[in-house]
Design an enzyme around this catalytic site. Sequence first.
Site, PDB file in Angstrom:
ATOM      1  N   ARG A  90      74.006  78.487  77.831  1.00  0.00           N
ATOM      2  CA  ARG A  90      72.792  78.778  78.081  1.00  0.00           C
ATOM      3  C   ARG A  90      72.708  78.974  79.570  1.00  0.00           C
ATOM      4  NH1 ARG A  90      68.288  74.769  79.555  1.00  0.00           N
ATOM      5  NH2 ARG A  90      66.496  76.006  79.382  1.00  0.00           N
ATOM      6  N   HIS A 134      63.841  80.061  85.093  1.00  0.00           N
ATOM      7  CA  HIS A 134      64.432  78.663  85.240  1.00  0.00           C
ATOM      8  C   HIS A 134      63.908  78.673  86.828  1.00  0.00           C
ATOM      9  CE1 HIS A 134      66.849  75.266  83.766  1.00  0.00           C
ATOM     10  NE2 HIS A 134      66.201  74.649  85.065  1.00  0.00           N
ATOM     11  N   GLU A 179      60.982  74.409  81.125  1.00  0.00           N
ATOM     12  CA  GLU A 179      60.164  73.467  81.482  1.00  0.00           C
ATOM     13  C   GLU A 179      58.879  73.825  82.203  1.00  0.00           C
ATOM     14  OE1 GLU A 179      62.350  70.290  83.242  1.00  0.00           O
ATOM     15  OE2 GLU A 179      63.633  69.884  81.505  1.00  0.00           O
ATOM     16  N   ASN A 309      63.874  69.620  76.090  1.00  0.00           N
ATOM     17  CA  ASN A 309      65.074  69.094  77.026  1.00  0.00           C
ATOM     18  C   ASN A 309      64.473  67.601  76.919  1.00  0.00           C
ATOM     19  OD1 ASN A 309      65.642  71.561  77.488  1.00  0.00           O
ATOM     20  ND2 ASN A 309      64.816  71.779  79.649  1.00  0.00           N
ATOM     21  N   TYR A 311      65.801  63.627  78.461  1.00  0.00           N
ATOM     22  CA  TYR A 311      66.593  62.898  79.262  1.00  0.00           C
ATOM     23  C   TYR A 311      66.362  61.512  79.285  1.00  0.00           C
ATOM     24  CZ  TYR A 311      68.218  67.184  81.674  1.00  0.00           C
ATOM     25  OH  TYR A 311      68.944  68.439  81.974  1.00  0.00           O
ATOM     26  N   GLU A 383      68.516  71.130  76.605  1.00  0.00           N
ATOM     27  CA  GLU A 383      69.078  70.215  77.828  1.00  0.00           C
ATOM     28  C   GLU A 383      69.083  68.830  77.465  1.00  0.00           C
ATOM     29  OE1 GLU A 383      67.317  70.702  81.660  1.00  0.00           O
ATOM     30  OE2 GLU A 383      67.457  72.863  81.664  1.00  0.00           O
TER      31      GLU A 383
HETATM   32  C1  FCB Z   1      65.435  69.588  84.020  1.00  0.00           C
HETATM   33  C2  FCB Z   1      66.084  70.903  84.561  1.00  0.00           C
HETATM   34  C3  FCB Z   1      67.214  71.355  85.006  1.00  0.00           C
HETATM   35  C4  FCB Z   1      68.136  69.947  85.730  1.00  0.00           C
HETATM   36  C5  FCB Z   1      67.699  68.736  84.726  1.00  0.00           C
HETATM   37  C6  FCB Z   1      68.484  67.507  85.486  1.00  0.00           C
HETATM   38  O1  FCB Z   1      64.423  69.078  84.228  1.00  0.00           O
HETATM   39  O2  FCB Z   1      65.480  71.799  83.775  1.00  0.00           O
HETATM   40  O3  FCB Z   1      67.413  72.378  85.834  1.00  0.00           O
HETATM   41  O4  FCB Z   1      67.785  69.952  86.751  1.00  0.00           O
HETATM   42  O5  FCB Z   1      66.508  68.283  84.612  1.00  0.00           O
END
Ligand code: FCB
Length: 482
Positions: A90, A134, A179, A309, A311, A383
């Site tokens: 990607r 992006h 995002e 995405n 985290y 992500e």
């Molecule tokens: C996300 C972004 C990506 C990267 C990660 C850590 O929010 O999409 O570009 O910076 O965080």
Amino acid sequence: MGALPHITPVDRTDLPPAFPPGFRWGAATAAYQVEGAVREGGRGPSIWDTFSRTPGKVTGGDTGDVATDHYHRFREDVALMRELGLTSYRFSISWPRVQPTGRGPALEQGLDFYRRLTDELLAAGIEPVATLYHWDLPQELEDLGGWPARSTAERFGEYAQLVAQALGDRVALWGTLNEPWCSAFLGYGSGVHAPGRTDPAAALRAAHHLNLAHGRGVAALRASLPSTALVTISLNLHQIRPLTDSEADREAARRIDAVGNRIFTGPLLHGGYPDDLRADTAHLVDWERLVRPGDAAAIGAPIDLLGLNYYTPALVSASAPAAARPAHGLGDHSPWPGAERVFFHQPPGRATAMGWAIDPSGLYDLLTETARANPGLPLLITENGAAFEDVPTPSGEVHDPERIAYLHGHLAAVHRAMADGADVRGYFLWSLLDNFEWSYGYGKRFGAVYVDYATQCRIPKASAAWYAGTARSNALQPPVSN
Ligand code: FCB
């Protein structure tokens, strides 16, 4: 007629958890974070070129001028992807490489870079997955009003059509935006991302125009691509948890959910902007004027997969105990219009080098809740990953057991969510390479492959070998570093 006996599959606990055939094992990058070559091939300036050159905006004054030099080293990088056993890559397309001013005909030189990249991927047996946006808006479009201006959405539709016409014969999976929450609320609300504006009303208008841009993008892609092409969008849906079960904390979570998540999922997937969001932000935006006839239908055009995405989860409360982080997160301005009095807390337990709490249950909840709310819509994890303080050994190896543990834990959560009914079609690790981490510059390393920025030498980390083992066997390998 007698029912067939129900056969319970034997639970082979001695085998690593397997993923379904065809599950995508990918890695992700973004143009401004990896390409460099910002003045080559006729590329125009983007808002990130301007922002990163503005003193005080990016740690260490870092810029994407060189980044990981992927523009010149993409062949080497595709070879690395092959070593990693990736099925999919990607990447994002730099709008100002294709249209230096964000308008007018496409620059063939810009498109040629993506033709070469996708040809190289296809020759390596790797599926190209292209994201159209992006975060690198052509600077000229920002000068004309940026995302708070409706015209930017129209320009995006034209850009999408140019790219689809050029690459539609070789890219079968397309993302419109990455995002949009960050583009709207970090770009125009808190100002910690480009273009660095701090205007809550502008941020809300930006969110609507990003949604509209997605809709225009979907229409342009459908018009130019074969009917088999798949279209998605990547959302960073916040996995929000109230600090306590009190009504006030649940109300805090509702507000963040409205302006963090449902401002996108509402119009994209459920017919329009939610009433509570409109009420929370009525003092800032006249929604009746902002949303024009026809917008809802354009934005709600069906997509084939929803990209997520993830985290870390967010822990929120209505009142401010001593340990709470400032409600505004980074900077002095809130990225949460209509929810400025909500406080964010550091969840307990271990965190990554970003300070982001490590909690795979957030990904499990996100997948199962999103699946329940959107029956029949396949999901894609576009992500997931973690930054740690990676340091090569004197013999030039990079041992990153924490990243292996992070990836293992999150992939185990994906596997569990799938067993519980979430239709997940693939996983893209963020990131293939260490790269320019936006306002943090090069200090935060997310890659499976280490980059020595002085030499541009690539060193696959131990996590790269681990991920390759998992990708190749299509089954989650134990979290041991070899
Ligand atoms: C996300 C972004 C990506 C990267 C990660 C850590 O929010 O999409 O570009 O910076 O965080």
